[in-house]
Scaffold this motif. Structure first.
Motif, PDB file in Angstrom:
ATOM      1  N   MET A 221       0.876  -1.176   0.000  1.00  0.00           N
ATOM      2  CA  MET A 221       0.000   0.000   0.000  1.00  0.00           C
ATOM      3  C   MET A 221       0.910   1.222   0.000  1.00  0.00           C
ATOM      4  N   VAL A 222       1.760   1.285  -1.021  1.00  0.00           N
ATOM      5  CA  VAL A 222       2.839   2.260  -1.054  1.00  0.00           C
ATOM      6  C   VAL A 222       2.338   3.657  -1.395  1.00  0.00           C
ATOM      7  N   GLU A 223       3.261   4.602  -1.297  1.00  0.00           N
ATOM      8  CA  GLU A 223       2.938   6.002  -1.511  1.00  0.00           C
ATOM      9  C   GLU A 223       2.347   6.265  -2.893  1.00  0.00           C
ATOM     10  N   GLY A 224       2.784   5.512  -3.908  1.00  0.00           N
ATOM     11  CA  GLY A 224       2.323   5.753  -5.271  1.00  0.00           C
ATOM     12  C   GLY A 224       0.938   5.220  -5.585  1.00  0.00           C
ATOM     13  N   VAL A 225       0.296   4.534  -4.639  1.00  0.00           N
ATOM     14  CA  VAL A 225      -1.050   4.008  -4.875  1.00  0.00           C
ATOM     15  C   VAL A 225      -2.047   5.162  -4.869  1.00  0.00           C
ATOM     16  N   GLU A 226      -2.804   5.308  -5.942  1.00  0.00           N
ATOM     17  CA  GLU A 226      -3.781   6.387  -6.035  1.00  0.00           C
ATOM     18  C   GLU A 226      -4.831   6.266  -4.934  1.00  0.00           C
ATOM     19  N   MET A 227      -5.354   7.412  -4.506  1.00  0.00           N
ATOM     20  CA  MET A 227      -6.292   7.430  -3.387  1.00  0.00           C
ATOM     21  C   MET A 227      -7.540   6.595  -3.679  1.00  0.00           C
ATOM     22  N   LYS A 228      -8.081   6.701  -4.902  1.00  0.00           N
ATOM     23  CA  LYS A 228      -9.300   5.944  -5.222  1.00  0.00           C
ATOM     24  C   LYS A 228      -9.014   4.445  -5.274  1.00  0.00           C
ATOM     25  N   VAL A 229      -7.815   4.079  -5.696  1.00  0.00           N
ATOM     26  CA  VAL A 229      -7.426   2.665  -5.682  1.00  0.00           C
ATOM     27  C   VAL A 229      -7.335   2.172  -4.243  1.00  0.00           C
ATOM     28  N   ARG A 230      -6.690   2.960  -3.396  1.00  0.00           N
ATOM     29  CA  ARG A 230      -6.559   2.612  -1.980  1.00  0.00           C
ATOM     30  C   ARG A 230      -7.934   2.470  -1.318  1.00  0.00           C
ATOM     31  N   ASP A 231      -8.824   3.432  -1.613  1.00  0.00           N
ATOM     32  CA  ASP A 231     -10.167   3.398  -1.021  1.00  0.00           C
ATOM     33  C   ASP A 231     -10.943   2.168  -1.468  1.00  0.00           C
ATOM     34  N   SER A 232     -10.855   1.830  -2.744  1.00  0.00           N
ATOM     35  CA  SER A 232     -11.582   0.662  -3.262  1.00  0.00           C
ATOM     36  C   SER A 232     -11.072  -0.628  -2.629  1.00  0.00           C
ATOM     37  N   VAL A 233      -9.758  -0.740  -2.482  1.00  0.00           N
ATOM     38  CA  VAL A 233      -9.180  -1.941  -1.858  1.00  0.00           C
ATOM     39  C   VAL A 233      -9.597  -2.024  -0.390  1.00  0.00           C
ATOM     40  N   ASN A 234      -9.591  -0.898   0.316  1.00  0.00           N
ATOM     41  CA  ASN A 234     -10.024  -0.888   1.721  1.00  0.00           C
ATOM     42  C   ASN A 234     -11.498  -1.273   1.850  1.00  0.00           C
ATOM     43  N   GLN A 235     -12.329  -0.806   0.917  1.00  0.00           N
ATOM     44  CA  GLN A 235     -13.743  -1.177   0.939  1.00  0.00           C
ATOM     45  C   GLN A 235     -13.919  -2.668   0.653  1.00  0.00           C
ATOM     46  N   ALA A 236     -13.084  -3.205  -0.239  1.00  0.00           N
ATOM     47  CA  ALA A 236     -13.135  -4.637  -0.519  1.00  0.00           C
ATOM     48  C   ALA A 236     -12.768  -5.440   0.734  1.00  0.00           C
ATOM     49  N   ILE A 237     -11.770  -4.966   1.455  1.00  0.00           N
ATOM     50  CA  ILE A 237     -11.366  -5.631   2.693  1.00  0.00           C
ATOM     51  C   ILE A 237     -12.499  -5.575   3.710  1.00  0.00           C
ATOM     52  N   GLU A 238     -13.138  -4.418   3.830  1.00  0.00           N
ATOM     53  CA  GLU A 238     -14.273  -4.275   4.752  1.00  0.00           C
ATOM     54  C   GLU A 238     -15.393  -5.245   4.405  1.00  0.00           C
ATOM     55  N   LEU A 239     -15.629  -5.443   3.097  1.00  0.00           N
ATOM     56  CA  LEU A 239     -16.665  -6.388   2.672  1.00  0.00           C
ATOM     57  C   LEU A 239     -16.311  -7.803   3.115  1.00  0.00           C
ATOM     58  N   LEU A 240     -15.054  -8.199   2.941  1.00  0.00           N
ATOM     59  CA  LEU A 240     -14.643  -9.543   3.349  1.00  0.00           C
ATOM     60  C   LEU A 240     -14.751  -9.721   4.864  1.00  0.00           C
ATOM     61  N   VAL A 241     -14.423  -8.660   5.602  1.00  0.00           N
ATOM     62  CA  VAL A 241     -14.550  -8.713   7.058  1.00  0.00           C
ATOM     63  C   VAL A 241     -16.017  -8.858   7.455  1.00  0.00           C
ATOM     64  N   SER A 242     -16.894  -8.148   6.760  1.00  0.00           N
ATOM     65  CA  SER A 242     -18.328  -8.230   7.061  1.00  0.00           C
ATOM     66  C   SER A 242     -18.885  -9.624   6.780  1.00  0.00           C
ATOM     67  N   LEU A 243     -18.183 -10.388   5.927  1.00  0.00           N
ATOM     68  CA  LEU A 243     -18.609 -11.745   5.592  1.00  0.00           C
ATOM     69  C   LEU A 243     -17.989 -12.792   6.522  1.00  0.00           C
ATOM     70  N   GLY A 244     -17.224 -12.326   7.522  1.00  0.00           N
ATOM     71  CA  GLY A 244     -16.712 -13.244   8.534  1.00  0.00           C
ATOM     72  C   GLY A 244     -15.227 -13.474   8.538  1.00  0.00           C
ATOM     73  N   ALA A 245     -14.482 -12.798   7.650  1.00  0.00           N
ATOM     74  CA  ALA A 245     -13.031 -12.956   7.639  1.00  0.00           C
ATOM     75  C   ALA A 245     -12.394 -12.056   8.695  1.00  0.00           C
ATOM     76  N   PHE A 246     -11.222 -12.450   9.160  1.00  0.00           N
ATOM     77  CA  PHE A 246     -10.431 -11.623  10.065  1.00  0.00           C
ATOM     78  C   PHE A 246      -9.328 -10.971   9.253  1.00  0.00           C
ATOM     79  N   CYS A 247      -9.116  -9.673   9.449  1.00  0.00           N
ATOM     80  CA  CYS A 247      -8.135  -8.963   8.640  1.00  0.00           C
ATOM     81  C   CYS A 247      -7.334  -7.999   9.499  1.00  0.00           C
ATOM     82  N   GLU A 248      -6.039  -7.901   9.219  1.00  0.00           N
ATOM     83  CA  GLU A 248      -5.195  -6.924   9.897  1.00  0.00           C
ATOM     84  C   GLU A 248      -4.014  -6.558   9.018  1.00  0.00           C
ATOM     85  N   GLU A 249      -3.441  -5.396   9.288  1.00  0.00           N
ATOM     86  CA  GLU A 249      -2.246  -4.960   8.550  1.00  0.00           C
ATOM     87  C   GLU A 249      -1.043  -5.750   9.044  1.00  0.00           C
ATOM     88  N   THR A 250      -0.137  -6.039   8.134  1.00  0.00           N
ATOM     89  CA  THR A 250       1.080  -6.756   8.492  1.00  0.00           C
ATOM     90  C   THR A 250       2.260  -6.152   7.727  1.00  0.00           C
TER      91      THR A 250
END
Length: 338
Positions: free
Chosen positions: A98-127
């Motif tokens: 999730m480097v500095e060059g990642v566009e904001m809308k790309v970052r937001d979409s990926v974060n929303q995708a992660i939130e969706l997976l978490v809402s479906l029962g997955a556990f997620c954390e930064e590493t």
């Protein structure tokens, strides 16, 4: 089918709003492939959805005696992995991807995708996989070095193009390789030849291979804790044709999220996860070696709940089409829906 050496299945899929799967190195035969970087190249499918990717992988995976890198192992039915369930799965998000060059809308979409997976029962954390930040540097030593060796055979004698009108063998070699390779291929051959030359081999190629080992170990440790890792597939949406031609370094930075997977030889899949100004964004799901079933399961579950559009617009809204072109687009869309 595509050939993924540093992202050339997953990135086109991401930029075009389709699914791209890079299998584990050795799962699919490379026999018949024109080799670029033999320790990195892997063949895989680009498809409309995850189900099609699993079906194609069923057809192409397996041992081949004609490929010395092909692994002999039992091949499962990948279609059976398409289960709509991620409950209890552990997902890691490497901060180095999730480097500095990642566009904001790309970052937001990926974060929303992660939130969706978490809402479906997955556990997620930064590493953190600390050596991933050196992936680009290692790759752009290893890949050109292997390209230099692999493409040496295209000299006009036995393989490929042969220049006409040469007075002797030396002139034929020079003219053939000048005509037969484009500017970017020549650049990589020269970089690779330099890295392999006497006096520089250990300083460049040898060091890059050591870094590669550290990257492999980073992934191995991460998968002791997580079932999959996720990241953007590409740090940006599709750029304009020719936009980065004059800046090779900027072009190479487009590979920052995909290259570590090739260096480690592990599988990854890109699935659409949003848009930015009408252009697709891809989510990359990375798995353990030969664990394509888990990444297909996560990708399939996400696809089912994300509301994936299997017939997206084929053209940029800003592109003006003739009536004949509009008719052809409409017909091709109807053919896909059938």
């Amino acid at each position: 089918l595509g050939t993924d050496t540093g992202g050339s299945i997953r990135q086109p899929a991401s930029l075009c709003g389709v699914v791209g799967l890079k299998p584990t190195y050795g799962l699919v035969s490379r026999y018949g492939l024109v080799a670029f970087a033999s320790s990195l190249d892997q063949i895989g499918p680009i498809t409309r959805d995850v189900q099609d990717a699993a079906m194609v992988l069923n057809a192409i995976a397996g041992h081949d005696v004609m490929d010395s890198t092909s692994v002999k192992r039992e091949i499962p039915d990948y279609s059976k992995a398409l289960v709509d369930d991620v409950r209890g799965l552990k997902i890691g998000v490497p901060q180095e991807l999730m480097v500095e060059g990642v566009e904001m809308k790309v970052r937001d979409s990926v974060n929303q995708a992660i939130e969706l997976l978490v809402s479906l029962g997955a556990f997620c954390e930064e590493t953190s996989l600390p050596y991933l930040e050196h992936s680009l540097s290692a790759y752009y030593i290893i890949a050109p070095a292997e390209a230099s060796a692999n493409l040496a055979r295209y000299d006009g004698v036995k393989y490929g193009h042969r220049a006409r009108g040469s007075r002797n063998v030396r002139e034929m070699y020079k003219k053939t390789r000048s005509e037969g390779f484009g500017a970017e291929v020549k650049r990589r051959i020269m970089l690779g030849t330099y890295a392999l030359s006497a006096g520089y081999y250990e300083a460049y190629y040898g060091q890059a291979q050591k870094v590669r080992t550290l990257i492999v170990n980073d992934f191995r440790q991460a998968f002791q804790k997580y079932d999959v890792l996720v990241s953007p597939t590409s740090p940006t949406v599709a750029f304009k044709i020719g936009e980065k031609v004059d800046n090779p370094l900027q072009m190479y930075l487009s590979d920052v999220c995909t290259i570590p997977v090739n260096l480690a030889g592990i599988p990854a899949i890109s699935v659409p996860c949003g848009t930015s100004d009408g252009l697709p964004i891809g989510l990359q799901i990375i798995g353990r070696a030969f664990d394509e079933e888990t990444i297909l399961r996560v990708a399939y579950t996400f696809e089912q709940h994300f509301g994936f559009n299997q017939s997206p617009p084929l053209t940029n809204p800003g592109v003006q089409l003739s009536e004949d072109q509009k008719s052809q687009v409409q017909m091709s869309g109807e053919g896909r829906r059938r």
